[in-house]
Design a protein around this motif. Structure first.
Motif, PDB file in Angstrom:
ATOM      1  N   SER A  83       0.916  -1.077  -0.003  1.00  0.00           N
ATOM      2  CA  SER A  83       0.125   0.193  -0.041  1.00  0.00           C
ATOM      3  C   SER A  83       0.816   1.283   0.125  1.00  0.00           C
ATOM      4  O   SER A  83       0.189   2.418  -0.259  1.00  0.00           O
ATOM      5  N   ASP A  84       2.180   1.032   0.174  1.00  0.00           N
ATOM      6  CA  ASP A  84       3.049   2.230  -0.013  1.00  0.00           C
ATOM      7  C   ASP A  84       2.935   2.824  -1.253  1.00  0.00           C
ATOM      8  O   ASP A  84       3.372   4.138  -1.330  1.00  0.00           O
ATOM      9  N   PHE A  85       2.664   2.185  -2.109  1.00  0.00           N
ATOM     10  CA  PHE A  85       2.736   2.742  -3.767  1.00  0.00           C
ATOM     11  C   PHE A  85       1.369   3.253  -3.917  1.00  0.00           C
ATOM     12  O   PHE A  85       0.945   3.574  -5.111  1.00  0.00           O
ATOM     13  N   TYR A  86       0.429   3.444  -3.118  1.00  0.00           N
ATOM     14  CA  TYR A  86      -0.729   4.022  -3.396  1.00  0.00           C
ATOM     15  C   TYR A  86      -1.297   5.277  -2.534  1.00  0.00           C
ATOM     16  O   TYR A  86      -2.267   5.801  -2.331  1.00  0.00           O
ATOM     17  N   THR A  87      -0.196   5.927  -2.189  1.00  0.00           N
ATOM     18  CA  THR A  87      -0.329   7.323  -1.268  1.00  0.00           C
ATOM     19  C   THR A  87      -0.361   8.359  -2.074  1.00  0.00           C
ATOM     20  O   THR A  87      -0.283   8.172  -3.535  1.00  0.00           O
ATOM     21  N   MET A  88      -0.987   9.566  -1.523  1.00  0.00           N
ATOM     22  CA  MET A  88      -1.046  10.832  -2.440  1.00  0.00           C
ATOM     23  C   MET A  88       0.247  11.127  -3.042  1.00  0.00           C
ATOM     24  O   MET A  88       0.519  11.340  -4.194  1.00  0.00           O
ATOM     25  N   GLU A  89       1.453  11.084  -2.362  1.00  0.00           N
ATOM     26  CA  GLU A  89       2.640  11.350  -2.923  1.00  0.00           C
ATOM     27  C   GLU A  89       3.103  10.497  -4.075  1.00  0.00           C
ATOM     28  O   GLU A  89       3.705  10.990  -5.090  1.00  0.00           O
ATOM     29  N   THR A  90       2.803   9.204  -4.069  1.00  0.00           N
ATOM     30  CA  THR A  90       3.390   8.465  -5.160  1.00  0.00           C
ATOM     31  C   THR A  90       2.351   8.501  -6.211  1.00  0.00           C
ATOM     32  O   THR A  90       2.771   8.532  -7.447  1.00  0.00           O
ATOM     33  N   HIS A  91       0.855   8.712  -6.157  1.00  0.00           N
ATOM     34  CA  HIS A  91       0.275   9.088  -7.042  1.00  0.00           C
ATOM     35  C   HIS A  91       0.579  10.313  -7.874  1.00  0.00           C
ATOM     36  O   HIS A  91       0.787  10.460  -8.997  1.00  0.00           O
ATOM     37  N   VAL A  92       0.949  11.578  -6.998  1.00  0.00           N
ATOM     38  CA  VAL A  92       1.301  12.724  -7.761  1.00  0.00           C
ATOM     39  C   VAL A  92       2.797  12.420  -8.282  1.00  0.00           C
ATOM     40  O   VAL A  92       3.002  13.124  -9.377  1.00  0.00           O
ATOM     41  N   SER A  93       3.703  11.743  -7.710  1.00  0.00           N
ATOM     42  CA  SER A  93       4.969  11.646  -8.310  1.00  0.00           C
ATOM     43  C   SER A  93       4.844  10.826  -9.586  1.00  0.00           C
ATOM     44  O   SER A  93       5.588  11.211 -10.672  1.00  0.00           O
ATOM     45  N   ALA A  94       3.950   9.788  -9.718  1.00  0.00           N
ATOM     46  CA  ALA A  94       3.513   8.967 -10.857  1.00  0.00           C
ATOM     47  C   ALA A  94       3.256   9.840 -11.935  1.00  0.00           C
ATOM     48  O   ALA A  94       3.626   9.757 -13.212  1.00  0.00           O
ATOM     49  N   LEU A  95       2.336  10.853 -11.917  1.00  0.00           N
ATOM     50  CA  LEU A  95       1.648  11.745 -12.624  1.00  0.00           C
ATOM     51  C   LEU A  95       2.844  12.775 -13.175  1.00  0.00           C
ATOM     52  O   LEU A  95       2.739  12.950 -14.287  1.00  0.00           O
ATOM     53  N   GLU A  96       3.493  13.110 -12.206  1.00  0.00           N
ATOM     54  CA  GLU A  96       4.565  13.889 -12.953  1.00  0.00           C
ATOM     55  C   GLU A  96       5.658  13.407 -13.797  1.00  0.00           C
ATOM     56  O   GLU A  96       6.204  13.777 -14.774  1.00  0.00           O
ATOM     57  N   GLU A  97       5.891  11.969 -13.591  1.00  0.00           N
ATOM     58  CA  GLU A  97       6.688  11.124 -14.475  1.00  0.00           C
ATOM     59  C   GLU A  97       5.894  11.017 -15.767  1.00  0.00           C
ATOM     60  O   GLU A  97       6.724  11.271 -16.865  1.00  0.00           O
ATOM     61  N   LEU A  98       4.810  11.046 -15.744  1.00  0.00           N
ATOM     62  CA  LEU A  98       3.877  10.727 -16.964  1.00  0.00           C
ATOM     63  C   LEU A  98       3.883  12.050 -17.697  1.00  0.00           C
ATOM     64  O   LEU A  98       4.241  11.984 -19.057  1.00  0.00           O
ATOM     65  N   LEU A  99       3.777  13.156 -17.083  1.00  0.00           N
ATOM     66  CA  LEU A  99       3.910  14.551 -17.724  1.00  0.00           C
ATOM     67  C   LEU A  99       5.306  14.407 -18.488  1.00  0.00           C
ATOM     68  O   LEU A  99       5.307  15.106 -19.451  1.00  0.00           O
ATOM     69  N   ASP A 100       6.273  14.408 -17.888  1.00  0.00           N
ATOM     70  CA  ASP A 100       7.746  14.404 -18.312  1.00  0.00           C
ATOM     71  C   ASP A 100       7.797  13.584 -19.347  1.00  0.00           C
ATOM     72  O   ASP A 100       8.389  13.884 -20.415  1.00  0.00           O
ATOM     73  N   HIS A 101       7.258  12.152 -19.547  1.00  0.00           N
ATOM     74  CA  HIS A 101       7.194  11.262 -20.567  1.00  0.00           C
ATOM     75  C   HIS A 101       6.492  11.901 -21.625  1.00  0.00           C
ATOM     76  O   HIS A 101       6.927  11.927 -22.843  1.00  0.00           O
ATOM     77  N   LEU A 102       5.485  12.500 -21.436  1.00  0.00           N
ATOM     78  CA  LEU A 102       4.645  12.983 -22.563  1.00  0.00           C
ATOM     79  C   LEU A 102       5.084  14.441 -23.032  1.00  0.00           C
ATOM     80  O   LEU A 102       4.405  15.003 -23.859  1.00  0.00           O
ATOM     81  N   GLU A 103       6.116  14.971 -22.129  1.00  0.00           N
ATOM     82  CA  GLU A 103       6.698  16.377 -22.575  1.00  0.00           C
ATOM     83  C   GLU A 103       5.629  17.452 -22.569  1.00  0.00           C
ATOM     84  O   GLU A 103       5.403  18.300 -23.315  1.00  0.00           O
ATOM     85  N   LEU A 104       4.746  17.302 -21.512  1.00  0.00           N
ATOM     86  CA  LEU A 104       3.754  18.152 -21.236  1.00  0.00           C
ATOM     87  C   LEU A 104       4.130  19.357 -19.892  1.00  0.00           C
ATOM     88  O   LEU A 104       4.349  18.598 -18.858  1.00  0.00           O
ATOM     89  N   GLU A 105       4.267  20.517 -20.379  1.00  0.00           N
ATOM     90  CA  GLU A 105       4.843  21.622 -19.438  1.00  0.00           C
ATOM     91  C   GLU A 105       3.762  21.758 -18.259  1.00  0.00           C
ATOM     92  O   GLU A 105       4.060  21.877 -17.274  1.00  0.00           O
ATOM     93  N   GLN A 106       2.339  21.780 -18.862  1.00  0.00           N
ATOM     94  CA  GLN A 106       1.400  22.220 -17.774  1.00  0.00           C
ATOM     95  C   GLN A 106       0.066  21.583 -18.550  1.00  0.00           C
ATOM     96  O   GLN A 106       0.077  21.547 -19.850  1.00  0.00           O
TER      97      GLN A 106
END
Length: 295
Positions: A83-106
């Motif tokens: 469940s450590d991989f289901y916290t708010m922190e990990t969700h937000v970090s995962a989404l930030e990685e996704l934005l980086d991967h898709l090259e989306l600044e905002q």
């Protein structure tokens, strides 16, 4: 409107992809992107998946780049065992990685229920990536300590029960909760499809989502709402009393914020009143995303 016809016959052409995410211990996050223009990231609710946004995406993709995600433990994304991989922190970090991967600044965040809580967290925690925020039937967590502790305890017990009894028994229980009463007006076909989608989830994924991201477990953001500095739209169903009250409280604490109450709708506005949902969201985006296309 024949909602059953709409839900069944939508053409949903998207680029389906998987991303190995460091924040999730290397687990895969399933996502899709469709359309072009200003980017929107839409996040589904508990027991849902990115298919939640089919009706919205059919229209949104004509003017925007729409990115949808299966949240960890849901849909085709992986379900890490801790469940450590289901916290708010990990969700937000995962989404930030996704934005980086898709090259989306905002992006503009659109979140429903659980997805709304995560969209709110992303807006606050990675504010430099956030241009606008749409929250549907969402909350900033639970502020009262005793209530938080009780909710966390209840969610832990429910998570254990899901793992012991399985997804079918859980979905049977979930569908009978009073908050879904307004969905009984939906066509039999739509309700059948909704149930089928819920049953695709894995017990470990749903259980750990509750343990890590239940309302009692996540950070409570009531005290930080005034930090939100992007245009914000709050949507609440007129028949969803609890979340209408929460939305009203949030509205009074967020600057540059509008609140829309949708009649003849409960918790799931985008499914119960899809035309009104689309109308309000597109109007908001047109006014606040610096995107000139007309609906």
């Amino acid at each position: 409107m024949d909602c059953g016809h709409l839900y069944l016959n939508l053409v949903w052409s998207s680029d389906l992809s998987r991303l190995s995410v460091k924040a999730l211990g290397g687990a895969y996050l399933n996502f899709s992107q469709v359309g072009s223009g200003f980017p929107l990231v839409a996040l589904h609710g508990f027991t849902g998946d990115q298919g939640t946004w089919r009706a919205f995406g059919d229209s949104a993709s004509k003017h925007y780049k729409l990115v949808t995600v299966d949240l960890p433990g849901h849909g085709e994304s992986e379900s890490p065992g801790s469940s450590d991989f289901y916290t708010m922190e990990t969700h937000v970090s995962a989404l930030e990685e996704l934005l980086d991967h898709l090259e989306l600044e905002q992006v503009a965040w659109i979140g429903y229920s659980l997805g709304g809580r995560i969209a709110l967290g992303a807006t606050l925690e990675i504010s430099n990536r956030s241009a606008a925020l749409v929250l549907e039937s969402a909350s900033p967590g639970i502020s009262e300590l005793g209530e938080r502790a009780q909710r966390s305890e209840d969610d832990q017990a429910l998570a254990n029960w899901i793992e012991e009894e399985g997804v079918i028994k859980f979905v049977n229980y979930w569908e009978e909760l009073p908050m879904w009463g307004s969905q009984k007006r939906l066509s039999k076909l739509v309700r059948k499809q909704l149930r089928s989608q819920r049953l695709q989830n894995k017990a470990i994924g749903l259980a750990n989502s509750l343990r890590g991201m239940g309302s009692g477990a996540q950070p409570q953001y009531y005290g930080r709402l005034k930090e939100i500095n992007v245009p914000t739209l709050l949507l609440a169903g007129a028949e969803d009393g609890k979340f209408l009250q929460i939305a009203t409280e949030m509205h009074s604490n967020i600057s540059n914020c509008s609140l829309e109450v949708i009649s003849q709708s409960g918790h799931c506005i985008h499914l119960e009143q899809p035309d009104r949902f689309n109308e309000l969201v597109f109007k908001f985006l047109k006014e606040n995303s610096h995107h000139e296309a007309t609906k």
